[in-house]
Design an enzyme around this catalytic site. Structure first.
Site, PDB file in Angstrom:
ATOM      1  N   ASP A  75      45.927  39.399  34.293  1.00  0.00           N
ATOM      2  CA  ASP A  75      46.388  40.737  34.694  1.00  0.00           C
ATOM      3  C   ASP A  75      45.316  41.370  35.578  1.00  0.00           C
ATOM      4  O   ASP A  75      44.594  42.256  35.150  1.00  0.00           O
ATOM      5  CB  ASP A  75      46.661  41.588  33.453  1.00  0.00           C
ATOM      6  CG  ASP A  75      47.220  42.971  33.801  1.00  0.00           C
ATOM      7  OD1 ASP A  75      47.617  43.174  34.966  1.00  0.00           O
ATOM      8  OD2 ASP A  75      47.258  43.828  32.902  1.00  0.00           O
ATOM      9  N   PHE A  76      45.226  40.863  36.807  1.00  0.00           N
ATOM     10  CA  PHE A  76      44.298  41.422  37.784  1.00  0.00           C
ATOM     11  C   PHE A  76      45.067  42.429  38.633  1.00  0.00           C
ATOM     12  O   PHE A  76      45.979  42.056  39.376  1.00  0.00           O
ATOM     13  CB  PHE A  76      43.717  40.326  38.692  1.00  0.00           C
ATOM     14  CG  PHE A  76      42.696  39.441  38.023  1.00  0.00           C
ATOM     15  CD1 PHE A  76      42.277  39.665  36.720  1.00  0.00           C
ATOM     16  CD2 PHE A  76      42.137  38.372  38.716  1.00  0.00           C
ATOM     17  CE1 PHE A  76      41.336  38.843  36.106  1.00  0.00           C
ATOM     18  CE2 PHE A  76      41.186  37.543  38.112  1.00  0.00           C
ATOM     19  CZ  PHE A  76      40.791  37.779  36.805  1.00  0.00           C
ATOM     20  N   GLU A  77      44.719  43.681  38.520  1.00  0.00           N
ATOM     21  CA  GLU A  77      45.438  44.728  39.235  1.00  0.00           C
ATOM     22  C   GLU A  77      44.582  45.272  40.373  1.00  0.00           C
ATOM     23  O   GLU A  77      43.360  45.212  40.339  1.00  0.00           O
ATOM     24  CB  GLU A  77      45.877  45.823  38.267  1.00  0.00           C
ATOM     25  CG  GLU A  77      46.718  45.228  37.114  1.00  0.00           C
ATOM     26  CD  GLU A  77      47.504  46.248  36.321  1.00  0.00           C
ATOM     27  OE1 GLU A  77      47.685  47.393  36.811  1.00  0.00           O
ATOM     28  OE2 GLU A  77      47.959  45.900  35.215  1.00  0.00           O
ATOM     29  N   ARG A  78      45.287  45.764  41.404  1.00  0.00           N
ATOM     30  CA  ARG A  78      44.658  46.271  42.632  1.00  0.00           C
ATOM     31  C   ARG A  78      43.987  45.153  43.432  1.00  0.00           C
ATOM     32  O   ARG A  78      42.913  45.348  43.997  1.00  0.00           O
ATOM     33  CB  ARG A  78      43.676  47.398  42.321  1.00  0.00           C
ATOM     34  CG  ARG A  78      44.331  48.598  41.649  1.00  0.00           C
ATOM     35  CD  ARG A  78      43.356  49.739  41.436  1.00  0.00           C
ATOM     36  NE  ARG A  78      44.009  50.857  40.778  1.00  0.00           N
ATOM     37  CZ  ARG A  78      43.395  51.986  40.395  1.00  0.00           C
ATOM     38  NH1 ARG A  78      42.081  52.117  40.619  1.00  0.00           N
ATOM     39  NH2 ARG A  78      44.060  52.960  39.812  1.00  0.00           N
TER      40      ARG A  78
END
Length: 292
Positions: free
Chosen positions: A80-83
């Site tokens: 869950d790597f966001e941005r």
């Protein structure tokens, strides 16, 4: 299991999860470790850039994840790597490819990835996520089909049905439909208004939303256009509050999209937000398949 995050020095944070893993497996539910780029300031683009652009750091992170999964008896991992920035788009896909290869070399482990909802590839802040490339290198994806309105936006539906449908239709043109888990919200937002503008906002669970409507004795409306409930009330100081959230009717409308588009299944964020009808609805509409 939410969540492990990357620490300075490229180690993973700790989590007291052994009992939860054992309990999950006892019910034949496959436990997945969630790895995030969360920091004390929120999801960090700089941290992602550091991990993905430096081969040595990237390999160390991959090693940490593989060790975690194998030593703690997880069934796999969710990234869950966001941005993720557009400049890291191919690097992110490459990272997932390497991680999946390493996991498969160690046994039958799953690799999934949480993806923001997108309806085309022209949205600047979502170009870092190559749906087609990612879909080709992971076992399945969890599409976060929610937050079209947030505490930082004007009031509105959290997961309007037409946007969810557009997201699915874009996704199935980029990857096989059986690699898509459709993510739902178990919450909504309450906006406090002042002179027509948002003064403040907060997240509310389904239970909290219903209790708000009940305590202020206001009717709950239902938008057929957006397939989401909403209501408005005024507090003791005369301030107007607007609430949009998810309920059983909204959930059914979205669940019916799963067989229509032949998706892999459904998921939700997050189980700690009480939504007692949800499990009943799923069991009524689906035969749940166990993978363990």
């Amino acid at each position: 299991m939410f969540e492990y995050h990357i620490l300075p020095g490229v180690a993973l944070s700790t989590l007291n999860d052994r009992y939860t893993i054992q309990t999950s497996r006892s019910f034949r539910v496959a436990p997945l470790a969630t790895i995030t780029n969360l920091t004390s300031e929120g999801f960090s683009s700089a941290l992602i850039r550091q991990v993905l652009s430096n081969p040595q750091i990237r390999n160390r992170v991959v090693n940490e994840i593989v060790t975690l999964v194998t030593q703690k008896n997880y069934s796999g991992v969710t990234i869950d790597f966001e941005r993720v920035a557009e400049t890291e788009r191919d690097l992110f896909t490459g990272f997932l490819r390497i991680l999946n290869q390493r996991l498969k070399n160690r046994g039958r482990y799953y690799l999934s990835v949480a993806l923001p909802a997108k309806t085309d590839d022209q949205i600047p802040w979502l170009r870092g996520y190559d749906y087609g490339g990612i879909g080709s290198v992971v076992d399945f994806t969890f599409i976060m089909a929610y937050d079209w309105h947030t505490p930082d936006s004007p009031p509105g539906p959290v997961a309007p049905i037409q946007e969810v449908r557009r997201t699915i239709e874009y996704a199935i043109n980029q990857m096989p439909s059986n690699k898509i888990i459709l993510g739902f919200p178990r919450y909504g937002y309450e906006w406090t208004m002042s002179n027509g503008s948002v003064q403040s906002a907060r997240a509310v669970s389904v239970d909290m939303a219903i209790q708000l409507a009940s305590s202020h004795q206001v009717p709950i409306q239902y938008s057929n256009e957006y397939q989401q409930p909403h209501f408005t009330f005024r507090d003791e100081n005369g301030r107007r509050h607007i609430v949009w959230y998810e309920d059983a009717r909204a959930r059914v409308a979205k669940l019916l999209l799963v067989p229509r588009y032949r998706l892999r299944g459904v998921g939700a964020w997050q189980l700690g937000l009480h939504f007692p009808q949800s499990g009943f609805i799923v069991s009524e509409l689906f035969d749940v398949q166990k993978v363990l």
